[in-house]
Design a protein around this motif. Sequence first.
Motif, PDB file in Angstrom:
ATOM      1  N   SER A 115       0.817  -1.214   0.000  1.00 58.39           N
ATOM      2  CA  SER A 115       0.000   0.000   0.000  1.00 58.39           C
ATOM      3  C   SER A 115       0.847   1.259   0.000  1.00 58.39           C
ATOM      4  O   SER A 115       0.470   2.263  -0.617  1.00 58.39           O
ATOM      5  N   ASP A 116       2.011   1.230   0.672  1.00 53.75           N
ATOM      6  CA  ASP A 116       2.856   2.428   0.678  1.00 53.75           C
ATOM      7  C   ASP A 116       3.427   2.707  -0.701  1.00 53.75           C
ATOM      8  O   ASP A 116       3.621   3.874  -1.081  1.00 53.75           O
ATOM      9  N   LEU A 117       3.672   1.656  -1.478  1.00 54.43           N
ATOM     10  CA  LEU A 117       4.166   1.817  -2.846  1.00 54.43           C
ATOM     11  C   LEU A 117       3.078   2.443  -3.725  1.00 54.43           C
ATOM     12  O   LEU A 117       3.345   3.360  -4.514  1.00 54.43           O
ATOM     13  N   ILE A 118       1.848   1.962  -3.574  1.00 50.75           N
ATOM     14  CA  ILE A 118       0.727   2.509  -4.331  1.00 50.75           C
ATOM     15  C   ILE A 118       0.498   3.968  -3.950  1.00 50.75           C
ATOM     16  O   ILE A 118       0.262   4.825  -4.816  1.00 50.75           O
ATOM     17  N   ASP A 119       0.603   4.273  -2.655  1.00 48.20           N
ATOM     18  CA  ASP A 119       0.411   5.651  -2.193  1.00 48.20           C
ATOM     19  C   ASP A 119       1.462   6.588  -2.790  1.00 48.20           C
ATOM     20  O   ASP A 119       1.146   7.727  -3.183  1.00 48.20           O
ATOM     21  N   LYS A 120       2.707   6.128  -2.855  1.00 49.60           N
ATOM     22  CA  LYS A 120       3.768   6.951  -3.443  1.00 49.60           C
ATOM     23  C   LYS A 120       3.480   7.232  -4.917  1.00 49.60           C
ATOM     24  O   LYS A 120       3.669   8.355  -5.396  1.00 49.60           O
ATOM     25  N   ALA A 121       3.036   6.205  -5.637  1.00 47.34           N
ATOM     26  CA  ALA A 121       2.724   6.371  -7.055  1.00 47.34           C
ATOM     27  C   ALA A 121       1.586   7.361  -7.248  1.00 47.34           C
ATOM     28  O   ALA A 121       1.641   8.232  -8.130  1.00 47.34           O
ATOM     29  N   LEU A 122       0.567   7.236  -6.416  1.00 51.31           N
ATOM     30  CA  LEU A 122      -0.594   8.111  -6.528  1.00 51.31           C
ATOM     31  C   LEU A 122      -0.222   9.554  -6.196  1.00 51.31           C
ATOM     32  O   LEU A 122      -0.659  10.489  -6.884  1.00 51.31           O
ATOM     33  N   ARG A 123       0.581   9.750  -5.159  1.00 50.52           N
ATOM     34  CA  ARG A 123       1.028  11.113  -4.808  1.00 50.52           C
ATOM     35  C   ARG A 123       1.848  11.719  -5.941  1.00 50.52           C
ATOM     36  O   ARG A 123       1.711  12.901  -6.263  1.00 50.52           O
TER      37      ARG A 123
END
Length: 328
Positions: free
Chosen positions: A267-275
């Motif tokens: 989830s932290d990887l997805i959050d970084k991509a989205l940001r």
Amino acid sequence: MIKLTKEIPELTSYLKSKNWLHDNETIIAVEKPGEGNMNFTIRVVTDERSFIVKQSRKYVEKYPQVDAPAERVLREAEFYELTEKVIQLSLMMPNLIGLDKENSVMLMDDLGAGTDFSYIYKAGEIIQLEDLLTVIYFIVKLHSSITSDNTFNKIANTKMRQLNHEHIFKYPYLSDNGINLDNILPGLQEKADLLKQDEKLKSEVLKLGKLYLEDGNTLLHGDYFPGSWLKTESGLRIIDPEFCFFGFPEFEIGVTVAHLKMADQPSDLIDKALRHYKNSCPINEELYEKFVAVEIIRRIIGLAQLPLEISLEKRIKLLKEAQQTLIN
């Protein structure tokens, strides 16, 4: 329409008729470059070079029983013609060498041996942050560079959108759509049947489908998922924009994030991509989340199945989350 084959004599004759072979150039091999579903696509190796030939027909190559717009390659060519004006985009895509509009054939340069990112659907496989940020960078540049404000030629791609609309917003929700999901994963059919009984959910999905068919102001790749991201010796490349159209960017980033979730990425990887995306491209959060949800549902219970290795419990969890997002 000429129907191309892998037969070298016939292929040689066709390519020479289009002046796509050099004088005295000889084809020495014909290969399948990847696992594409939509089109007849081959790598042609000659004694001088290699290149890719792609032909679209009036059906899906992998599923001949499924009709598809025969001219879809022409829309893909229009995408390349628009993006070649933006150097950061053109460097990440194959170059268009030739186009035969009459026979819906496109000639592109060969990106070389490569593998797409479908490997991330395998259990335990994590996409590298650098690769993921490169994937996001491409659509950031695409969505911010080519809009109706600066482009006269807006690609509608109506027929391909209608095809996609059927498989995203309608087909998965039919009570009897011919798919036995228990053949994919025992127990999945029961959960899908319960989901299909949710009339509020289906009503919300149809609203999203109507929006998908509306013209927007932003050029989208249209099918931006791991199968369209290619790892090559020269770096990460983007392929197969045949579903491209001017639409809403929330659809594109929504589809991308949906696949990262189904691939069980951290989830932290997805959050970084989205940001990373939202820092350059502001979006409607509610609309984005709904497009994430509808893509998850259609991929888990629809025809276009993925090589997912997540458990039944994980799939049910994703379906329930998607359902709640759409009905709340």
